[in-house]
Design an enzyme around this catalytic site. Sequence first.
Site, mmCIF file in Angstrom:
data_model
loop_
_atom_site.group_PDB
_atom_site.id
_atom_site.type_symbol
_atom_site.label_atom_id
_atom_site.label_comp_id
_atom_site.label_asym_id
_atom_site.label_seq_id
_atom_site.Cartn_x
_atom_site.Cartn_y
_atom_site.Cartn_z
ATOM 1 N N TYR A 172 0.832 -1.206 0.000
ATOM 2 C CA TYR A 172 0.000 0.000 0.000
ATOM 3 C C TYR A 172 0.874 1.266 0.000
ATOM 4 O O TYR A 172 0.695 2.175 -0.815
ATOM 5 C CB TYR A 172 -0.900 -0.025 1.241
ATOM 6 C CG TYR A 172 -1.902 1.097 1.351
ATOM 7 C CD1 TYR A 172 -3.047 1.119 0.559
ATOM 8 C CD2 TYR A 172 -1.728 2.129 2.276
ATOM 9 C CE1 TYR A 172 -3.983 2.135 0.675
ATOM 10 C CE2 TYR A 172 -2.659 3.146 2.402
ATOM 11 C CZ TYR A 172 -3.785 3.144 1.599
ATOM 12 O OH TYR A 172 -4.713 4.157 1.719
ATOM 13 N N LYS A 176 1.180 4.051 -2.964
ATOM 14 C CA LYS A 176 0.789 5.456 -2.724
ATOM 15 C C LYS A 176 1.981 6.397 -2.984
ATOM 16 O O LYS A 176 1.806 7.490 -3.528
ATOM 17 C CB LYS A 176 0.233 5.622 -1.310
ATOM 18 C CG LYS A 176 -1.084 4.864 -1.069
ATOM 19 C CD LYS A 176 -2.220 5.432 -1.902
ATOM 20 C CE LYS A 176 -3.535 4.712 -1.678
ATOM 21 N NZ LYS A 176 -4.644 5.291 -2.446
HETATM 22 N N1 LIG Z 1 -9.722 5.686 4.905
HETATM 23 C C1 LIG Z 1 -8.519 6.161 5.059
HETATM 24 O O1 LIG Z 1 -8.015 6.264 6.181
HETATM 25 C C2 LIG Z 1 -7.730 6.625 3.864
HETATM 26 C C3 LIG Z 1 -6.640 7.464 4.103
HETATM 27 C C4 LIG Z 1 -5.877 7.883 3.025
HETATM 28 C C5 LIG Z 1 -6.198 7.489 1.756
HETATM 29 N N2 LIG Z 1 -7.267 6.663 1.544
HETATM 30 C C6 LIG Z 1 -7.544 6.276 0.157
HETATM 31 O O2 LIG Z 1 -8.832 6.724 -0.184
HETATM 32 C C7 LIG Z 1 -9.373 5.885 -1.205
HETATM 33 C C8 LIG Z 1 -10.767 5.447 -0.792
HETATM 34 O O3 LIG Z 1 -10.643 4.650 0.367
HETATM 35 P P1 LIG Z 1 -11.796 4.465 1.458
HETATM 36 O O4 LIG Z 1 -11.181 4.683 2.769
HETATM 37 O O5 LIG Z 1 -13.005 5.228 1.070
HETATM 38 O O6 LIG Z 1 -12.029 2.892 1.390
HETATM 39 P P2 LIG Z 1 -13.113 2.015 0.619
HETATM 40 O O7 LIG Z 1 -12.640 0.609 0.750
HETATM 41 O O8 LIG Z 1 -14.467 2.365 1.120
HETATM 42 O O9 LIG Z 1 -12.971 2.514 -0.892
HETATM 43 C C9 LIG Z 1 -12.133 1.908 -1.841
HETATM 44 C C10 LIG Z 1 -13.003 1.608 -3.039
HETATM 45 O O10 LIG Z 1 -12.170 1.106 -4.099
HETATM 46 C C11 LIG Z 1 -12.929 0.113 -4.763
HETATM 47 N N3 LIG Z 1 -12.076 -0.778 -5.547
HETATM 48 C C12 LIG Z 1 -11.252 -1.755 -5.119
HETATM 49 N N4 LIG Z 1 -10.701 -2.384 -6.161
HETATM 50 C C13 LIG Z 1 -11.191 -1.787 -7.286
HETATM 51 C C14 LIG Z 1 -10.999 -1.989 -8.676
HETATM 52 N N5 LIG Z 1 -10.182 -2.948 -9.129
HETATM 53 N N6 LIG Z 1 -11.655 -1.184 -9.552
HETATM 54 C C15 LIG Z 1 -12.491 -0.215 -9.095
HETATM 55 N N7 LIG Z 1 -12.721 0.016 -7.784
HETATM 56 C C16 LIG Z 1 -12.072 -0.764 -6.893
HETATM 57 C C17 LIG Z 1 -13.655 -0.625 -3.648
HETATM 58 O O11 LIG Z 1 -14.759 -1.360 -4.152
HETATM 59 C C18 LIG Z 1 -14.068 0.530 -2.740
HETATM 60 O O12 LIG Z 1 -15.329 1.032 -3.057
HETATM 61 C C19 LIG Z 1 -8.397 4.728 -1.381
HETATM 62 O O13 LIG Z 1 -7.567 4.974 -2.497
HETATM 63 C C20 LIG Z 1 -7.589 4.784 -0.094
HETATM 64 O O14 LIG Z 1 -6.310 4.235 -0.253
HETATM 65 C C21 LIG Z 1 -8.048 6.240 2.562
#
Ligand SMILES: NC(=O)c1ccc[n+]([C@@H]2O[C@H](COP(=O)([O-])OP(=O)(O)OC[C@H]3O[C@@H](n4cnc5c(N)ncnc54)[C@H](O)[C@@H]3O)[C@@H](O)[C@H]2O)c1
Length: 276
Positions: A172, A176
């Site tokens: 991850y 990133k």
């Molecule tokens: N939640 C946190 O703490 C956090 C912090 C920093 C960054 N992020 C980033 O934010 C983004 C959203 O994360 P989130 O926290 O809402 O989690 P989440 O798991 O709710 O969202 C991730 C989404 O990506 C989708 N996904 C996975 N594989 C896929 C594919 N092959 N094609 C299309 N979609 C796909 C999933 O179905 C899901 O809806 C991610 O990139 C995550 O790395 C999250």
Amino acid sequence: MLGLKGKVAICTGSGRKLGLGAAILRRLAAEGCDVVVSDLGTPDRLLASGDIGASDEMEAIAAELRGLGVRVLVIPCDVRSEASVQNLIGRTVAELGRLDILVNNAGVGYLLKPFIDATLEEWQLVLDVNLTGTFLCSKHAARHMRSAGQGGRIINIASQAAKTGFAHLAAYVSSKHGMVGFTRSSAIELGGDGITVNAVCPNHVTTGLGAKQNEYYAKVRGQTPEQFMAAMRQRIPLGRPGVPGDTAAAVAFLASDDARYITGEAMNVSGGEETH
Ligand SMILES: NC(=O)c1ccc[n+]([C@@H]2O[C@H](COP(=O)([O-])OP(=O)(O)OC[C@H]3O[C@@H](n4cnc5c(N)ncnc54)[C@H](O)[C@@H]3O)[C@@H](O)[C@H]2O)c1
């Protein structure tokens, strides 16, 4: 207010009600954008049905967004597949008439284990979704934006993990960090077309993905999830973890005309926890 009325925006991985993607689309729709809800729709061998944006959840988000008075499409897309990405971009332009904003939000972040125990398949899945998916979506969106000649905005949802290492999240963190490199390079290539490319780097947000990370790290440290969260609040200068609206606000700003002279940036949205 932000000059986004009538723009068309796609956000990948936006099919989970509590996820950052849905929050980003809520904000862009509230600003008057027509939007595309896009997610996997069906489970994958390595991604359980409870961890992905399923078709019924995408439809529910779309119904909520239509209540804001904008046009909304639901287009399933696996960002690892170039054909699927081409279909996403092609249908958006065909049915909504243009594409102004791409948000690369799809991500996998819950394959938590020491890297020496990770399989090649697990490593590859994370890199494929987070980094290769960002490349494929950016490539096809930028081709369209370039030929349309109206500029555009590409916003990559990276992470605090794009700036700092975290144990048990090597794939991850690597993906990133890679997204920030891709942001910088693609910003240079697309500047002449009036297309800006920026990354947003949130710290922890308790989405589905975020909750899984909390449970895991609390267990590894011998803490309860409550103790883990209390320690987190204590080290964040603004005293709380992020909420989805914080990331959505940063995306709306970067998508707006006010951000026209900002490109190639990796902007922290971390309450002061991340400082470089
Ligand atoms: N939640 C946190 O703490 C956090 C912090 C920093 C960054 N992020 C980033 O934010 C983004 C959203 O994360 P989130 O926290 O809402 O989690 P989440 O798991 O709710 O969202 C991730 C989404 O990506 C989708 N996904 C996975 N594989 C896929 C594919 N092959 N094609 C299309 N979609 C796909 C999933 O179905 C899901 O809806 C991610 O990139 C995550 O790395 C999250």
